[in-house]
Design a protein around this motif. Structure first.
Motif, PDB file in Angstrom:
ATOM      1  N   LEU A 116       0.849  -1.189   0.000  1.00 27.93           N
ATOM      2  CA  LEU A 116       0.000   0.000   0.000  1.00 27.93           C
ATOM      3  C   LEU A 116       0.884   1.239   0.000  1.00 27.93           C
ATOM      4  CD1 LEU A 116      -2.628  -0.992   2.711  1.00 27.93           C
ATOM      5  CD2 LEU A 116      -2.981  -0.860   0.242  1.00 27.93           C
ATOM      6  N   PRO A 117       0.389   2.348  -0.535  1.00 29.38           N
ATOM      7  CA  PRO A 117       1.138   3.600  -0.419  1.00 29.38           C
ATOM      8  C   PRO A 117       1.341   3.941   1.052  1.00 29.38           C
ATOM      9  CG  PRO A 117      -0.667   3.830  -1.990  1.00 29.38           C
ATOM     10  CD  PRO A 117      -0.857   2.514  -1.286  1.00 29.38           C
ATOM     11  N   GLN A 118       2.478   4.565   1.329  1.00 28.80           N
ATOM     12  CA  GLN A 118       2.789   4.970   2.693  1.00 28.80           C
ATOM     13  C   GLN A 118       2.776   6.494   2.770  1.00 28.80           C
ATOM     14  OE1 GLN A 118       6.173   3.018   1.557  1.00 28.80           O
ATOM     15  NE2 GLN A 118       4.512   1.648   1.013  1.00 28.80           N
ATOM     16  N   VAL A 119       2.253   7.013   3.868  1.00 29.19           N
ATOM     17  CA  VAL A 119       2.145   8.449   4.076  1.00 29.19           C
ATOM     18  C   VAL A 119       2.771   8.780   5.424  1.00 29.19           C
ATOM     19  CG1 VAL A 119      -0.180   8.264   5.077  1.00 29.19           C
ATOM     20  CG2 VAL A 119       0.526  10.401   4.003  1.00 29.19           C
ATOM     21  N   LEU A 120       3.317   9.984   5.537  1.00 30.20           N
ATOM     22  CA  LEU A 120       3.827  10.459   6.817  1.00 30.20           C
ATOM     23  C   LEU A 120       3.848  11.973   6.819  1.00 30.20           C
ATOM     24  CD1 LEU A 120       6.978  11.514   6.324  1.00 30.20           C
ATOM     25  CD2 LEU A 120       7.486   9.112   6.492  1.00 30.20           C
ATOM     26  N   ILE A 121       3.984  12.522   8.008  1.00 32.43           N
ATOM     27  CA  ILE A 121       4.157  13.962   8.172  1.00 32.43           C
ATOM     28  C   ILE A 121       5.569  14.148   8.697  1.00 32.43           C
ATOM     29  CG2 ILE A 121       3.370  16.045   9.344  1.00 32.43           C
ATOM     30  CD1 ILE A 121       0.634  14.619   9.716  1.00 32.43           C
ATOM     31  N   GLY A 122       6.405  14.816   7.914  1.00 32.39           N
ATOM     32  CA  GLY A 122       7.782  14.950   8.347  1.00 32.39           C
ATOM     33  C   GLY A 122       8.626  15.808   7.429  1.00 32.39           C
ATOM     34  N   ALA A 135       4.368  15.979  -3.713  1.00 36.16           N
ATOM     35  CA  ALA A 135       3.594  16.344  -4.906  1.00 36.16           C
ATOM     36  C   ALA A 135       2.186  15.738  -4.936  1.00 36.16           C
ATOM     37  CB  ALA A 135       4.385  15.984  -6.166  1.00 36.16           C
ATOM     38  N   PRO A 136       2.005  14.437  -4.674  1.00 35.98           N
ATOM     39  CA  PRO A 136       0.652  13.868  -4.767  1.00 35.98           C
ATOM     40  C   PRO A 136      -0.307  14.292  -3.657  1.00 35.98           C
ATOM     41  CG  PRO A 136       2.328  12.153  -4.996  1.00 35.98           C
ATOM     42  CD  PRO A 136       3.016  13.390  -4.504  1.00 35.98           C
ATOM     43  N   THR A 137       0.190  14.913  -2.598  1.00 40.10           N
ATOM     44  CA  THR A 137      -0.650  15.182  -1.421  1.00 40.10           C
ATOM     45  C   THR A 137      -1.182  16.610  -1.368  1.00 40.10           C
ATOM     46  OG1 THR A 137       1.181  15.889   0.003  1.00 40.10           O
ATOM     47  CG2 THR A 137       0.726  13.510  -0.101  1.00 40.10           C
ATOM     48  N   SER A 155       4.791   5.860  -3.025  1.00 38.53           N
ATOM     49  CA  SER A 155       3.939   4.905  -3.726  1.00 38.53           C
ATOM     50  C   SER A 155       4.630   4.462  -5.002  1.00 38.53           C
ATOM     51  CB  SER A 155       2.587   5.550  -4.062  1.00 38.53           C
ATOM     52  OG  SER A 155       1.784   4.673  -4.816  1.00 38.53           O
ATOM     53  N   ASP A 156       4.518   3.164  -5.298  1.00 33.26           N
ATOM     54  CA  ASP A 156       5.077   2.664  -6.553  1.00 33.26           C
ATOM     55  C   ASP A 156       4.340   3.252  -7.750  1.00 33.26           C
ATOM     56  OD1 ASP A 156       6.947   1.108  -5.225  1.00 33.26           O
ATOM     57  OD2 ASP A 156       5.685  -0.694  -5.252  1.00 33.26           O
ATOM     58  N   ASN A 157       3.062   3.588  -7.555  1.00 33.59           N
ATOM     59  CA  ASN A 157       2.253   4.145  -8.631  1.00 33.59           C
ATOM     60  C   ASN A 157       1.417   5.308  -8.092  1.00 33.59           C
ATOM     61  OD1 ASN A 157       0.690   4.695 -10.847  1.00 33.59           O
ATOM     62  ND2 ASN A 157      -0.402   2.749 -10.850  1.00 33.59           N
ATOM     63  N   PRO A 158       2.013   6.516  -7.985  1.00 36.31           N
ATOM     64  CA  PRO A 158       1.265   7.637  -7.414  1.00 36.31           C
ATOM     65  C   PRO A 158       0.014   8.006  -8.213  1.00 36.31           C
ATOM     66  CG  PRO A 158       3.558   8.250  -7.897  1.00 36.31           C
ATOM     67  CD  PRO A 158       3.368   6.855  -8.340  1.00 36.31           C
ATOM     68  N   GLY A 159      -0.091   7.544  -9.454  1.00 37.14           N
ATOM     69  CA  GLY A 159      -1.272   7.829 -10.262  1.00 37.14           C
ATOM     70  C   GLY A 159      -2.545   7.216  -9.716  1.00 37.14           C
TER      71      GLY A 159
END
Length: 172
Positions: A116-122, A135-137, A155-159
């Motif tokens: 799964l895509p991984q997200v963080l604040i940092g 960019a994607p966020t 993410s391997d596929n941000p699209g």
């Protein structure tokens, strides 16, 4: 970590009081009021993806936690993500490779067939080395204040990621 003796272990093997002390020391005792905590509120960290690093004396030097979250798009569809953090290393052991080792353990534990895509604040300068970027966020919202350039995703596929949505806990 090349020139120091340290061991990576599952975070579940660490006394929760030691984890809390590490996180309080790294982020302050008021850390629970931060937006990242609101994003994952009501969920538990994922033991299979969360790790600790202990030194030769079994002293807790650092930890990484991963949480189930979702990005709810404008149509109300929920897109599962993994929220990384907190990531903490005791200040006197910074710049010794512990953060890199924790990320390597987490990435190695992920199933490449179902990543799964991984997200963080940092800090984008630090986390960019692991493939995280903002960019994607740019159209995403959070349940509290945040600096937009610090909301990062890998993410391997941000699209596949929605352009707009609200990040929150994955509650089933």
């Amino acid at each position: 970590m090349d020139d120091v003796t340290a061991t990576l272990i599952p975070l579940a093997e660490v006394d929760p009081a030691m984890i809390e002390a590490l996180l309080d020391g790294a982020f302050g005792e008021d850390r629970h009021s931060r937006t990242a905590y609101k994003v994952r509120e009501g969920t538990d960290w994922l033991p299979a993806l969360s790790f600790a690093v202990v030194d030769e004396n079994r002293y807790l030097v650092g930890s990484i936690q991963v949480w189930p979250v979702a990005l709810t798009d404008d149509r109300g569809r929920r897109h599962p993500l993994l929220m990384v953090g907190p990531v903490a290393v005791v200040p006197e052991r910074h710049n010794q490779g512990f953060g890199q080792a924790l990320f390597a353990a987490m990435f190695d534990a992920m199933d490449p067939a179902a990543a799964l895509p991984q997200v963080l604040i940092g800090d984008p300068e630090y986390y960019g080395r692991f493939g995280f970027h903002a960019a994607p966020t740019q159209g995403w919202d959070l349940p509290g204040p945040f600096e937009r350039h610090r909301l990062l995703v890998r993410s391997d596929n941000p699209g596949i990621l929605p352009d707009h949505g609200t990040l929150g806990p994955w509650l089933g």
